[in-house]
Design an enzyme around this catalytic site. Structure first.
Site, PDB file in Angstrom:
ATOM      1  N   GLY A 170      -9.132   5.630   5.870  1.00  0.00           N
ATOM      2  CA  GLY A 170      -8.666   7.006   6.009  1.00  0.00           C
ATOM      3  C   GLY A 170      -7.206   7.130   6.366  1.00  0.00           C
ATOM      4  O   GLY A 170      -6.450   7.819   5.688  1.00  0.00           O
ATOM      5  N   GLY A 223       0.458  -2.237   4.331  1.00  0.00           N
ATOM      6  CA  GLY A 223       1.113  -0.932   4.355  1.00  0.00           C
ATOM      7  C   GLY A 223       2.263  -0.878   5.344  1.00  0.00           C
ATOM      8  O   GLY A 223       3.419  -1.076   4.995  1.00  0.00           O
ATOM      9  N   GLY A 237      -1.674   2.712   9.253  1.00  0.00           N
ATOM     10  CA  GLY A 237      -1.063   2.412  10.540  1.00  0.00           C
ATOM     11  C   GLY A 237      -2.026   2.023  11.642  1.00  0.00           C
ATOM     12  O   GLY A 237      -1.610   1.837  12.786  1.00  0.00           O
ATOM     13  N   SER A 278       0.845  -1.189   0.000  1.00  0.00           N
ATOM     14  CA  SER A 278       0.000   0.000   0.000  1.00  0.00           C
ATOM     15  C   SER A 278       0.880   1.239   0.000  1.00  0.00           C
ATOM     16  O   SER A 278       1.554   1.545   0.990  1.00  0.00           O
ATOM     17  CB  SER A 278      -0.909  -0.003   1.233  1.00  0.00           C
ATOM     18  OG  SER A 278      -1.692   1.163   1.258  1.00  0.00           O
ATOM     19  N   ASP A 282      -4.131   4.534  -2.640  1.00  0.00           N
ATOM     20  CA  ASP A 282      -5.290   5.106  -1.947  1.00  0.00           C
ATOM     21  C   ASP A 282      -5.511   6.565  -2.326  1.00  0.00           C
ATOM     22  O   ASP A 282      -4.591   7.387  -2.232  1.00  0.00           O
ATOM     23  CB  ASP A 282      -5.085   5.027  -0.433  1.00  0.00           C
ATOM     24  CG  ASP A 282      -5.292   3.631   0.108  1.00  0.00           C
ATOM     25  OD1 ASP A 282      -6.352   3.040  -0.172  1.00  0.00           O
ATOM     26  OD2 ASP A 282      -4.394   3.129   0.821  1.00  0.00           O
ATOM     27  N   ASP A 307      -7.953  -4.959   3.480  1.00  0.00           N
ATOM     28  CA  ASP A 307      -7.067  -3.805   3.615  1.00  0.00           C
ATOM     29  C   ASP A 307      -7.175  -3.252   5.032  1.00  0.00           C
ATOM     30  O   ASP A 307      -8.269  -2.915   5.488  1.00  0.00           O
ATOM     31  CB  ASP A 307      -7.483  -2.737   2.595  1.00  0.00           C
ATOM     32  CG  ASP A 307      -6.629  -1.474   2.656  1.00  0.00           C
ATOM     33  OD1 ASP A 307      -5.593  -1.472   3.351  1.00  0.00           O
ATOM     34  OD2 ASP A 307      -7.011  -0.484   1.997  1.00  0.00           O
ATOM     35  N   GLY A 308      -6.009  -3.164   5.719  1.00  0.00           N
ATOM     36  CA  GLY A 308      -5.967  -2.526   7.024  1.00  0.00           C
ATOM     37  C   GLY A 308      -5.379  -3.417   8.095  1.00  0.00           C
ATOM     38  O   GLY A 308      -5.986  -4.413   8.485  1.00  0.00           O
ATOM     39  N   GLY A 309      -4.170  -3.102   8.541  1.00  0.00           N
ATOM     40  CA  GLY A 309      -3.551  -3.855   9.626  1.00  0.00           C
ATOM     41  C   GLY A 309      -3.085  -5.243   9.247  1.00  0.00           C
ATOM     42  O   GLY A 309      -2.851  -6.089  10.122  1.00  0.00           O
TER      43      GLY A 309
END
Length: 253
Positions: free
Chosen positions: A152, A206, A155, A15, A42, A184-186
């Site tokens: 948004g 990411g 991290g 990401s 993003d 997506d995310g963590g």
């Protein structure tokens, strides 16, 4: 090319929102050499999500580097009116656009608009949205993106309930093999295999890549976490089977 041509069974997608923008081209090159093929890009508008993130100007500067290496740019639109951006994204080198269920209005009309611009298309949904509602309108999409954080900011900590939400999404799809599930995310080494086992084939990472100095090692660490967890499960299964056979032989004697 289409998503089915890009995906090699499973893809770890770096990401770029988490990258060091003073070294963006260099870091992309390193990850391409490490084996990355699809890059997550993003775009936030400051309305649907609080931050204004990266946009077409940056996309135009990096897409040629990715395309020359046979890669693809996967654009995640965290915006209120996604359709108005499709033309510029396509002209700037985007290969796929994913927009949010929560703002799509008529998702299939927005999907048709993406197709008019020659784009692959995905439908994203936030943690509070029911997976079954998204599955009901999934026909025709290339991917479905289950957010495992509130969109948004990079991290954030992984929401563990996302694993079950992916299972629910896959179970609710009429034809689950016709659409790929993305998360997506963590995403990190500690959860990547659980997400894959639940049904995700596109794993956006990411901070677990870019927060470390050695990008090659951090990317390959995620690949190894997928493989090692799989090997460990097979090994336990073989051991259990051998134990059962030994007990059977023993009782037979």
């Amino acid at each position: 090319m289409a998503w089915r041509d890009w995906i090699r069974t499973v893809e770890i997608e770096p990401s770029l929102y988490a990258a060091d923008f003073s070294r963006l081209g260099e870091q992309i090159d390193v990850l391409l050499r490490a084996g990355a093929r699809v890059f997550h890009f993003d775009i936030g508008d400051g309305h649907f999500v609080p931050p204004v993130t990266i946009g077409p100007v940056v996309l135009r500067s990096i897409a040629p580097l990715v395309h020359e290496a046979g890669g693809a740019m996967d654009c995640h639109l965290m915006v209120d009116n996604p359709g108005r951006h499709f033309r510029e994204i396509a002209e700037s080198g985007g290969d796929s656009v994913t927009f949010h269920y929560e703002v799509a209005g008529n998702p299939r009309e927005t999907l048709a608009l993406a197709r008019e611009h020659g784009l692959q298309a995905g439908l994203a949904f936030n943690p509070r949205t029911e997976p079954e509602d998204v599955a009901a309108v999934a026909s025709g999409f290339d991917l479905l993106l289950c957010m495992s954080i509130n969109p948004g900011y990079s991290g954030q900590e992984f929401m563990p309930e996302a694993v079950e939400r992916i299972r629910r999404l896959r179970a609710a799809l009429p034809n689950p093999d016709e659409v790929d599930i993305q998360v997506d995310g963590g995403v990190g080494a500690e959860n990547v295999r659980d997400l894959y086992d639940a049904g995700a084939r596109l794993l956006v990472a990411g901070s677990s890549i870019f927060a470390r100095e050695d990008l090659t090692r951090s990317y390959r660490r995620l690949i190894q976490a997928l493989a090692l967890r799989s090997w460990s499960a097979r090994s336990r299964s073989r051991s259990a089977g051998a134990g059962r056979r030994a007990r059977t032989r023993s009782s037979g004697r």
